[in-house]
Design an enzyme around this catalytic site. Structure first.
Site, PDB file in Angstrom:
ATOM      1  CD  GLU A  93      -2.891  -1.391   2.175  1.00 29.63           C
ATOM      2  OE1 GLU A  93      -4.049  -1.726   1.921  1.00 29.63           O
ATOM      3  OE2 GLU A  93      -2.459  -1.253   3.323  1.00 29.63           O
ATOM      4  CB  CYS A 106       2.901   7.375   3.345  1.00 23.91           C
ATOM      5  SG  CYS A 106       3.286   6.119   4.566  1.00 23.91           S
ATOM      6  CB  CYS A 113       6.865  -5.695   8.519  1.00 28.16           C
ATOM      7  SG  CYS A 113       8.219  -4.848   9.386  1.00 28.16           S
ATOM      8  CB  CYS A 117       5.980  -3.101  16.036  1.00 27.21           C
ATOM      9  SG  CYS A 117       7.669  -2.683  15.582  1.00 27.21           S
ATOM     10  CB  CYS A 120       2.636  -2.141  13.515  1.00 26.17           C
ATOM     11  SG  CYS A 120       2.752  -1.787  11.752  1.00 26.17           S
ATOM     12  CB  CYS A 338       0.783   5.627  11.364  1.00 30.36           C
ATOM     13  SG  CYS A 338       1.950   6.738  10.716  1.00 30.36           S
TER      14      CYS A 338
HETATM   15  N1  SAH Z   1       9.328   0.125   9.896  1.00 28.54           N
HETATM   16  C1  SAH Z   1       9.403   1.547   9.924  1.00 28.54           C
HETATM   17  C2  SAH Z   1       8.403   2.261   9.035  1.00 28.54           C
HETATM   18  C3  SAH Z   1       6.966   1.785   9.050  1.00 28.54           C
HETATM   19  S1  SAH Z   1       5.928   2.233  10.366  1.00 28.54           S
HETATM   20  C4  SAH Z   1       9.300   2.043  11.341  1.00 28.54           C
HETATM   21  O1  SAH Z   1       9.024   1.250  12.229  1.00 28.54           O
HETATM   22  O2  SAH Z   1       9.543   3.220  11.586  1.00 28.54           O
HETATM   23  C5  SAH Z   1       5.697   3.973  10.317  1.00 28.54           C
HETATM   24  C6  SAH Z   1       5.341   4.558  11.700  1.00 28.54           C
HETATM   25  O3  SAH Z   1       4.023   4.178  12.116  1.00 28.54           O
HETATM   26  C7  SAH Z   1       6.273   4.055  12.813  1.00 28.54           C
HETATM   27  O4  SAH Z   1       6.642   5.132  13.640  1.00 28.54           O
HETATM   28  C8  SAH Z   1       5.395   3.092  13.560  1.00 28.54           C
HETATM   29  O5  SAH Z   1       5.835   2.886  14.867  1.00 28.54           O
HETATM   30  C9  SAH Z   1       4.057   3.770  13.478  1.00 28.54           C
HETATM   31  N2  SAH Z   1       2.915   2.905  13.760  1.00 28.54           N
HETATM   32  C10 SAH Z   1       2.813   1.579  13.553  1.00 28.54           C
HETATM   33  N3  SAH Z   1       1.591   1.149  13.930  1.00 28.54           N
HETATM   34  C11 SAH Z   1       0.915   2.231  14.377  1.00 28.54           C
HETATM   35  C12 SAH Z   1      -0.407   2.436  14.858  1.00 28.54           C
HETATM   36  N4  SAH Z   1      -1.256   1.436  14.953  1.00 28.54           N
HETATM   37  N5  SAH Z   1      -0.775   3.694  15.194  1.00 28.54           N
HETATM   38  C13 SAH Z   1       0.088   4.723  15.056  1.00 28.54           C
HETATM   39  N6  SAH Z   1       1.337   4.594  14.587  1.00 28.54           N
HETATM   40  C14 SAH Z   1       1.755   3.361  14.262  1.00 28.54           C
END
Ligand code: SAH
Length: 345
Positions: A93, A106, A113, A117, A120, A338
């Site tokens: 996406e 973006c 991935c 985390c 996410c 995000c």
């Molecule tokens: N792998 C990279 C880029 C992808 S995530 C990274 O971790 O930075 C992009 C951003 O979205 C990151 O800061 C991540 O922590 C945040 N993110 C992931 N899931 C989220 C959620 N459910 N709500 C808000 N931010 C989130």
């Protein structure tokens, strides 16, 4: 499976050499290169200044693995989420995030991935593969076109905050950025590009050694090891102290301030001691903090902190002169915010 080679994996020199080796002239390589990268040709027939025989010869040897915008959803706030189909049928996406003055793309760097985390949505998909440089570049081109069409201006910024961990697809991400910033590509300034990472110390040092010119954002989410490890398992492999050391190395080499992305969750990191730990961490490295609104991912395990907790963070950071901004979530109604990418796909 098609065994022909992806022509966009070839550099301009490779293409020039290819034509010379095939009894043609080197400048033919330039022409084809221009079709591929500046004119965005999707097939060889489009290359109208190339003879029919040569086009056929290219057709016999190569494929153009163009991405396809499979589905496009437009949010009430103007955000556009694209499901992008790759040549092998996998989907990533990419999102266009417009404001009055800017258009930000973006983009994704991997299909799925590997980092787990736990807040996410992308982490719930296993990592399937890395994107190629042209697949990353194509996302940017597609979003630039949408920006011109819907916003009447070209793309102004790019963030690598879509699916995947860009620093685990290091070479391809850097090759894509090279193309995006080069005169032969989109000629965008690297100052308008931000790569966001979970924070992999070795790779951050490598970026510094490679003297990259784009910005670096690190998803911090806590400056207390136990808390961070609970949210981001990667922290067990490389903790906050190692991360800090790598960031100091980065700053020494590049002189560029880091952006810390930070979500405040209810009962996880919403206390005074959490904000104070963040301040202490930020004092060790020139940085700014971007507080991100949490976007729930279905099961409701985590919740956005009370606005009072977010205020506490802002006050604590500001009291120590650490720049802080709050990022309002965009495109929530279409799961484009995000961490929501891969929700419901
Ligand atoms: N792998 C990279 C880029 C992808 S995530 C990274 O971790 O930075 C992009 C951003 O979205 C990151 O800061 C991540 O922590 C945040 N993110 C992931 N899931 C989220 C959620 N459910 N709500 C808000 N931010 C989130």
């Amino acid at each position: 499976m098609d065994s022909k080679k992806d022509i966009r994996a070839l550099s301009k020199t490779d293409l020039r050499d290819f034509f010379v080796a095939n009894n043609d002239q080197a400048f033919r390589g330039n022409q084809v290169y221009e079709w591929l990268w500046q004119k965005g040709a999707h097939n060889f027939e489009d290359m109208t200044n190339i003879s029919k025989e040569t086009r056929q010869m290219l057709q016999d040897n190569f494929v153009i693995n163009h991405i396809k915008v499979d589905q496009m959803q437009r949010s009430n706030d103007g955000t556009i989420k694209n499901a992008i189909k790759l040549h092998d049928g996998l989907v990533v996406e990419s999102v266009l995030i417009p404001t009055e003055t800017r258009s930000t793309a973006c983009v994704s760097s991997q299909v799925g991935c590997s980092l787990d985390c736990n807040f996410c949505a992308t982490a719930r998909l296993k990592r399937m593969r890395n994107l190629n440089p042209d697949e990353i570049y194509d996302q940017v081109v597609a979003i630039d076109q949408q920006s011109r069409y819907y916003q009447n201006h070209k793309l102004s910024n790019i963030v690598f905050m879509g699916m995947g961990e860009p620093l685990l697809n290091y070479n391809n991400v850097l090759a894509a950025i090279d193309k995006i910033t080069s005169e032969e590509g989109l000629a965008m300034s690297p100052k308008r590009i931000t790569v966001s990472t979970v924070g992999l110390p070795k790779m951050i040092k490598k970026l510094a050694d490679d003297e990259v010119k784009f910005n670096l954002a690190v998803s911090l989410h806590s400056a207390i090891d136990e808390v961070r490890s609970k949210m981001m398992p990667i922290n067990e492999k490389s903790n906050l102290a190692e991360l800090l050391e790598a960031l100091q190395y980065w700053y020494a080499k590049t002189g560029k301030r880091i952006t810390f992305e930070y979500v405040v969750w209810k009962s996880i990191n919403d206390k005074k001691k959490d904000a104070e730990a963040l301040v202490a961490y930020c004092k060790k490295i020139p940085s700014k903090v971007n507080l991100i609104e949490y976007n729930a991912i279905d099961d409701g395990e985590f919740q956005q902190a009370d606005p009072k907790a977010v205020d506490l963070y802002i006050r604590t950071l500001e009291a120590h002169n650490i720049p802080v901004t709050v990022r309002r979530s965009r495109g929530k109604d279409i799961d484009a915010a995000c961490g929501q990418l891969a929700n419901k796909t």
